[in-house]
Every structure is written in C-alpha cells, then in structure tokens.
Design a protein around this motif. Structure first.
Motif, short mmCIF file in Angstrom:
data_model
loop_
_atom_site.label_atom_id
_atom_site.label_comp_id
_atom_site.label_asym_id
_atom_site.label_seq_id
_atom_site.Cartn_x
_atom_site.Cartn_y
_atom_site.Cartn_z
N HIS A 1 -10.90 -8.81 0.99
CA HIS A 1 -10.90 -7.45 1.55
C HIS A 1 -9.84 -6.57 0.89
O HIS A 1 -10.00 -5.35 0.80
CB HIS A 1 -10.74 -7.48 3.08
N TYR B 1 0.84 -1.20 0.00
CA TYR B 1 0.00 0.00 0.00
C TYR B 1 0.88 1.26 0.00
O TYR B 1 0.60 2.23 -0.69
CB TYR B 1 -0.93 0.01 1.21
N LYS C 1 -11.67 0.53 -4.32
CA LYS C 1 -12.19 1.78 -3.78
C LYS C 1 -11.13 2.89 -3.79
O LYS C 1 -11.39 3.99 -4.24
CB LYS C 1 -12.66 1.53 -2.34
N SER C 2 -9.94 2.55 -3.32
CA SER C 2 -8.98 3.63 -3.04
C SER C 2 -7.71 3.62 -3.89
O SER C 2 -6.85 4.47 -3.70
CB SER C 2 -8.58 3.59 -1.56
N TYR C 3 -7.56 2.65 -4.77
CA TYR C 3 -6.32 2.61 -5.58
C TYR C 3 -6.67 2.44 -7.05
O TYR C 3 -6.24 1.52 -7.72
CB TYR C 3 -5.41 1.48 -5.09
N GLU D 1 -11.38 -5.27 -2.40
CA GLU D 1 -12.33 -4.20 -2.11
C GLU D 1 -11.60 -2.87 -1.93
O GLU D 1 -11.98 -1.84 -2.47
CB GLU D 1 -13.14 -4.52 -0.84
N LYS D 2 -10.54 -2.93 -1.14
CA LYS D 2 -9.77 -1.73 -0.84
C LYS D 2 -9.12 -1.15 -2.10
O LYS D 2 -9.14 0.06 -2.33
CB LYS D 2 -8.69 -2.10 0.19
#
Ligand code: 5AD
Ligand code: SF4
Length: 467
Positions: free
Chosen positions: A117, A88, A124-126, A120-121
């Motif tokens: 999960h 990340y 949404k955010s990357y 999902e992340k």
C-alpha cells in the motif's frame, strides 16, 4: 535498465562493484553530496552504513545539510505508524527544495517500501521521488542509482522475497572503534503485532566463516567493539548446511584478536538456551548486558501475541542470567495497549518490571500495522487508556532504574569513550560493559580508548563519574 536476472552471490557482488566503477567514471572527478536519514532499528542503521559505503566509493561526499544535498536517501522503518508519517511529511517538504535544485535526487528504501500500500501511494502522489527499492535488493543500490542517473523518471524495484546473501560490499562506520555485523536476516516468529516478518522475509543466517572474516578485518582496522545483529540471534545457524548455534558463534568471535567487547541484539526469550548463558559466563569479551524483549507481562496477552513464553518463564530466565553473571544488565522492550489489554494485564507488566529490575527499557504504545493478525483483532484499546497506562509505566520504570543504578555509585566501571559530550565540551561520553551511558570530564584524545571511571552519581538515564 532494471535487471531481473539474479546471479549467485559472488556474481552479484561483482556486478555491484562494476556498477560502482561505472558511476565513478560517470561522475568523472565530480563529488556530488549525499545525505541519509535512517529511521528504526540498528539493522537499518547498519544498512545505511552500507549505502554510505557504496556512495563514498563512487565519489559522493557527505552533505552537512539535507536540503543542500544532491542525493537524499530515506532508509525507512514501518514497525510503528509514527515513523511512516514522518517520511511522508519530509517528502512533502523536500518537494519544494527539488524545485529549486532540479538535480536533486530522492531515494527511498527500507522496511516501509516492502508494504504494497505504501508503493501504491508513492506511485500516485509522490512522483518526485526518483528511486524506490526495498530491503531484499539493498545490495543492488549501486546498479539502481546508475539507472536513475541514466534514465529520468521514477524507478521502483521491490522484491517480495530475499535472494542470496551478498558479501563483501563496501560499508563505512560512524566510529572507527565500534562496528555492527549482521549475523542473520529476517524473522520467522510472526508475533501478531509485528510487521517485520512480512517486510524482512524468512530467517537466513550468514556463514560463520564470512562473519569471522569480516570481524577479523574490522579488528585489523582498529575496531574494539562488535555488535552482532539479528532479529532473533537465538535461532542463528539452525538452517545452515553445517548447523552451528549462536553460543558456538560467540566462542568463535571471542577468539578474534583485537576485539575487546562483544554485544548482540536481539534475543527472543522463547528459545534462549542454557548453552548461551554458559557462553556469556565463559567469554569475558561478551559484555554483561542482555536485551530480552518482554512485550507484556500478562500470560493471556503473551499468548495473543504469539510469544511462546509466559511471565514465570521470563522471570526464570532473568534469574538464571543474573545467577550466571551477577553484574548482568538486563534491558527490554515493552508494548502498552495491545488489543484487549485490560488494567489487570497492564498491572502484570508492571509486576514483571519490578520483579525483573530492568536496567533500561524501550517502551512503545501499540501501533496497528496493516496486514498483521493483531490489526484484525476487534478489541483495539482506547488510545487515551493506553496513554495513561504508558505514562504510569514510565514512572515505575524510572523508579526501578534508579534502584538498579544505585548499586553502581562508588564503583569503577570500564568505559569505552565514544565522543565529546553534546552539552558540555569539557565532558566525554562512553558506554560501560553493561551498556550504561557514562559522562565524565576528560579530553578528546581519550576517544576510542577504554578507561576506568569511578561513578559519583546516577541520573536514571546516565551515570556521572570521574576518570
Ligand atoms: N506497535 C508497537 N510496538 C511494536 N514493536 C514491534 N511492533 C510493534 C507495534 N506494532 C516493538 C516491539 C519490538 C520493538 C523492536 O518494537 O517491542 O521488540
Ligand atoms: Fe517482530 Fe517478533 Fe520477529 Fe521481533 S521476534 S521482529 S517482535 S515478529
């Protein structure tokens, strides 16, 4: 376009070769650069060799620097949280480089991508990640990459179960004389702390003929040392149509001409057979090194970990290994801070470390992995306490390794020379048969050769000697 249909293994291999050809045409003599970062185990490292092989066939060239590459790949690991946090962090950093170079493509693959999960992340955010694929469809990289270049936007393709084992795709190696070979994929053990069985799927073995064919090709191209890879090599071949044991495979691999050294990783203590110990004794090419993950020395914790052996059984295997091959180097993996670990449990681990006399060990602080049984256990250990024990374990290990190493001082070991030493260009670095790291003075013309080195000094993590 993403293809849902799964052909048989031979069809799949042909599809990928066709995609490689189309990409070659698409690039039309251009040579974009790539950079792959690999986290985690040797299995991942070998997967990255396959990705690099596919890219180089297409015409990509290795970039010296990640920030300057046209294609950046992260082959991820999820065994411990740290490895995930790193990804990340790097993605955040790469975002600014992508702004400067909008043609840069970013791809993520590997174990972490098999966790819902995480996907999902990322969704949404990357959004600036172009391609996300998993462990089961790694062989489809060529086709997926083609789609990314055809259609802008984020492409996500994750399979929740493995398909067939696809053979014969390109792969490249860092060294010309050492190579890894997968013999099986996946794991059925479900140790309660471990996420591997959830992200790598159930155990599948490759056919022995395919393995031998690959090793023969490697030998013909100058490879001397082979590392056989599997999460639990002891259960190799049990589910094949014509079952074969790992020991039998070792005898077959031993017969391949040109191969001088055979290593393997990893072996679970619960089903290590006397036949395997015999094979190690009978096959001179099989290196006297055994990686035997202990995890804990406490019988109570070993049960909680679902490991199916106890301290006495573990120590008995160590005794039998060294009885069969007195020079056997034994290395291990140890986890500190598993849920419920008391000081007494920890001291049991220390006791095994001393009694087994390990030649080296990978030590880990327990990391809670979502979805595993241990993550749901209520008695998680205070991180400070785990850290104190962990540091104590390192001190004991150093003492034990120093003691073991002393026996090698004055002896002559056969060393396969791997590289020029990082810190001193007049020195070379190689590995002994027991997998000891050995440094000695010599010229780079010796790289790739096996040479005798007399050990002058031991410095815990490596040996220093004279040619
Ligand atoms: N926390 C810490 N270490 C772990 N390992 C596997 N899962 C975890 C975890 N959740 C270690 C084990 C294994 C090695 C590859 O990683 O020691 O043998
Ligand atoms: Fe994880 Fe245990 Fe399988 Fe090793 S044997 S990969 S530790 S579940």
């Amino acid at each position: 376009m993403k293809r849902e249909h799964m052909g048989n293994a031979a069809e799949e291999a042909l599809m990928q070769k066709a995609a490689i050809e189309r990409m070659k045409n698409f690039l039309a003599g251009r040579h974009p650069s790539y950079y792959i970062t690999t986290l985690g185990c040797q299995m991942n490292a070998h997967d990255s060799e396959k990705l690099a092989g596919i890219l180089e066939e297409m015409g990509f060239v290795l970039s010296e620097q990640e920030e300057a590459a046209d294609l950046v790949v992260y082959n991820t690991c999820c065994v411990r949280e740290n490895a995930e946090l790193k990804v990340y962090g790097r993605l955040g950093y790469l975002k600014s480089y992508k702004k400067k170079n909008p043609n840069m493509k970013i791809a993520l693959c590997g174990c972490m991508m098999q966790e819902p999960h995480v996907i999902e992340k990322l969704k949404k955010s990357y959004r600036w990640v172009d391609l996300i694929f998993g462990t089961h469809n790694l062989y489809r990289f060529a086709e997926l990459l083609e789609s990314v270049y055809e259609t802008p936007g984020q492409l996500i393709d994750i399979w929740d179960a493995p398909g067939e084992i696809v053979e014969d795709l390109p792969s490249i190696r860092k060294t010309s004389f050492k190579a890894s070979v997968n013999i099986m994929f996946g794991c059925n053990n479900f140790c309660t702390y471990c996420i591997v069985p959830y992200v790598r799927g159930r155990e599948r073995s490759r056919e022995p003929e395919e393995i031998i064919k690959e090793i023969q090709c490697l030998a013909a191209s100058g490879v001397k040392e082979i590392q056989l890879l599997g999460q639990n090599v002891n259960s190799y071949g049990k589910t094949l149509q014509n079952p074969i044991s790992f020991a039998q495979l070792l005898y077959k691999v031993s017969e391949v001409e040109g191969i001088e050294r055979i290593r393997f990783m990893t072996s679970h203590p619960k089903d290590l057979s006397p036949e395997l110990i015999d094979a190690m004794k009978n096959c001179p090419k099989v290196c006297p090194h055994f990686h035997l993950p202990l995890q804990s020395g406490s019988d109570r914790l070993l049960k909680e970990m679902n490991r199916h052996y106890d301290k006495a059984k573990y120590l008995d295997i160590v005794r039998r290994l060294r009885e069969a091959v007195p020079e056997m180097a034994i290395t291990t993996d140890i986890i500190v801070g598993f849920p419920g670990e008391t000081r007494e449990d920890f001291l049991e681990t220390v006791d095994v470390v001393r009694k087994a006399g390990f030649d080296n060990a990978f030590t880990f602080i327990y990391s809670k992995r979502e979805g595993t049984p241990a993550a749901r256990m209520e008695n998680q250990v205070d991180p400070e306490e785990a850290k104190t024990n962990f540091e104590e374990l390192l001190v004991v290990l150093k003492e034990v390794m120093d003691q073991r190493n002393e026996r090698l001082v004055g002896k002559t070991l056969q060393v396969l020379v791997e590289d020029v030493n990082n810190h001193d260009a007049s020195m070379l670095t190689g590995r002994s048969e027991g997998n000891y790291l050995v440094h000695f003075k010599g010229g780079s013309e010796l790289i790739g050769q096996t040479v005798p080195v007399k050990i002058d000094e031991q410095l815990t993590y490596y040996l220093v000697g004279t040619l």
